[in-house]
Design a protein around this motif. Sequence first.
Motif, PDB file in Angstrom:
ATOM      1  N   TYR A  29       0.786  -1.165   0.075  1.00 43.11           N
ATOM      2  CA  TYR A  29      -0.069   0.169  -0.057  1.00 43.11           C
ATOM      3  C   TYR A  29       0.953   1.103  -0.142  1.00 43.11           C
ATOM      4  O   TYR A  29       1.501   1.637   0.909  1.00 43.11           O
ATOM      5  N   LEU A  79      -6.607  -8.319   7.032  1.00 42.54           N
ATOM      6  CA  LEU A  79      -5.488  -8.000   6.427  1.00 42.54           C
ATOM      7  C   LEU A  79      -4.557  -8.124   7.507  1.00 42.54           C
ATOM      8  O   LEU A  79      -4.711  -7.650   8.634  1.00 42.54           O
ATOM      9  N   ASN A  87       4.811   3.592   4.916  1.00 42.49           N
ATOM     10  CA  ASN A  87       3.535   2.838   4.265  1.00 42.49           C
ATOM     11  C   ASN A  87       3.436   1.415   4.889  1.00 42.49           C
ATOM     12  O   ASN A  87       4.008   1.282   6.227  1.00 42.49           O
ATOM     13  N   VAL A  90       1.397  -5.623   2.804  1.00 41.72           N
ATOM     14  CA  VAL A  90       0.471  -6.873   3.386  1.00 41.72           C
ATOM     15  C   VAL A  90       0.999  -8.100   3.256  1.00 41.72           C
ATOM     16  O   VAL A  90       1.626  -8.499   1.993  1.00 41.72           O
ATOM     17  N   GLY A 181      -8.544   5.216   6.280  1.00 40.05           N
ATOM     18  CA  GLY A 181      -7.983   3.846   5.174  1.00 40.05           C
ATOM     19  C   GLY A 181      -7.561   4.576   3.691  1.00 40.05           C
ATOM     20  O   GLY A 181      -6.853   3.863   2.986  1.00 40.05           O
ATOM     21  N   CYS A 182      -8.441   5.616   3.235  1.00 42.85           N
ATOM     22  CA  CYS A 182      -8.372   5.577   1.957  1.00 42.85           C
ATOM     23  C   CYS A 182      -8.164   7.137   1.468  1.00 42.85           C
ATOM     24  O   CYS A 182      -7.881   7.577   0.312  1.00 42.85           O
ATOM     25  N   ARG A 366      -9.706   0.151  -0.746  1.00 41.63           N
ATOM     26  CA  ARG A 366      -8.934   0.064   0.614  1.00 41.63           C
ATOM     27  C   ARG A 366      -9.960   0.953   1.436  1.00 41.63           C
ATOM     28  O   ARG A 366     -10.654   1.507   0.761  1.00 41.63           O
ATOM     29  N   ARG A 369     -10.279  -1.768   6.797  1.00 43.74           N
ATOM     30  CA  ARG A 369      -9.186  -2.560   7.436  1.00 43.74           C
ATOM     31  C   ARG A 369      -7.933  -1.638   7.283  1.00 43.74           C
ATOM     32  O   ARG A 369      -6.845  -1.491   8.404  1.00 43.74           O
ATOM     33  N   GLU A 370      -7.600  -0.796   6.288  1.00 40.24           N
ATOM     34  CA  GLU A 370      -6.364  -0.145   6.358  1.00 40.24           C
ATOM     35  C   GLU A 370      -6.421   1.015   7.232  1.00 40.24           C
ATOM     36  O   GLU A 370      -5.331   1.407   7.756  1.00 40.24           O
ATOM     37  N   ARG A 374      -3.587   1.708   9.960  1.00 36.45           N
ATOM     38  CA  ARG A 374      -2.807   2.801  10.175  1.00 36.45           C
ATOM     39  C   ARG A 374      -2.911   3.364  11.528  1.00 36.45           C
ATOM     40  O   ARG A 374      -1.865   3.929  12.244  1.00 36.45           O
TER      41      ARG A 374
END
Length: 398
Positions: A29, A79, A87, A90, A181-182, A366, A369-370, A374
Amino acid sequence: MADVFPPDGNRKTGTKRGDKSGKVADFRYKRPHRPERRQHDALADLRRRDMQSGGHTAAPKRRQAYAALDLGTNNCRLLIARPEGENFTVIDAFSRVVRLGEGLSASGRLSDESMERTLAALHVCAEKLRRRNVHLARSVATEACRRASNGAAFIERVREETGIALDIISAQEEARLAVLGCHILLEDGVGPAVIFDIGGGSTELVLIEPGGPVPRILDWLSVPWGVVSLTDTVDGSDETEQTRLERYRQMRRTVSDSFAPFAERIRDTAREADTIRLLGTSGTVTTLASLHLELPQYDRRAVDGLIVPAVSMRDISAKLSRMSGPDRRQLPCIGDDRSNLVVAGCAILESILDIWPSPTLGVADRGIREGILRSLMAADVEGERSRAALQRMREQDV
């Protein structure tokens, strides 16, 4: 509602280049390359402050694995990642359509069949967590478990049978994590933007002011309409194009009515903004982006960070709303799992485009989960800093 909500890529423009059940991912990512405006996420900001303080703060063991599990109304996704610079990479992933919210709109309960399907997927997740020796993990459940009368009992059963402790998060937290996340995939520009997440049981819309490690949240809305709940609630026949279009129009009316308070609050912002930017994270937008690119099969690398003309997304939505279920199943990147749900997603997406008329739509594969990953990594950095500072104080006292 906005008053109580605490703020917590690679860029492609249509060049042609499924998240399959149980498929292991091996990808990075990475932040989009923007030489004219370098952004810093929470981890980068923490490291910068460390350097300013003389670099005395001990860093955590950055090779540790972190995990994020998102149990939604339709999907179970996991994930597992390791930090890498600003970053993360995964190292393991899992995704399965479990249809946990199937029949929930009518019964108000999670069915025995849906719970068994979900437990089977969560057992797979539990084994991956054990095998990867995860350092920190957070597992969340969203709209289906929020709404179901037996949601809390199911969460306890999951804990007893798998060891996974699911946290039923609020709609506010769900929106915050999706943004976290995005948001780095948002198009360059000045002024507010809207990020949305079309889920299985709910849709979240967030008006943000970009800038800093995390965007400032100006307003938000969550409605109980996702691709599963809207499909289950709005009845209709699939027999003719006319009956299919009438059902689609009813879906659009239902969603638009729910969006009306948010639309009214942001109307002046949309009218006065120099640039109108929109970013979506959901199976709906990634599926429609795949159809826009005419991909023979889903390719995350081609879709995540893509910028698509809004008119193209509307055209694809109109086409899908007219097609029969069997015809939709024949399209690449839709198949059996999404053929009955994608129309509801199109209705929600078009309603969002009505209230925030961006000429383009950013696509993110994303989200929650992302955002969890973070948050975990940033909190671990902060925790290590605090522990190191406490240790220095103790040493000085000695």
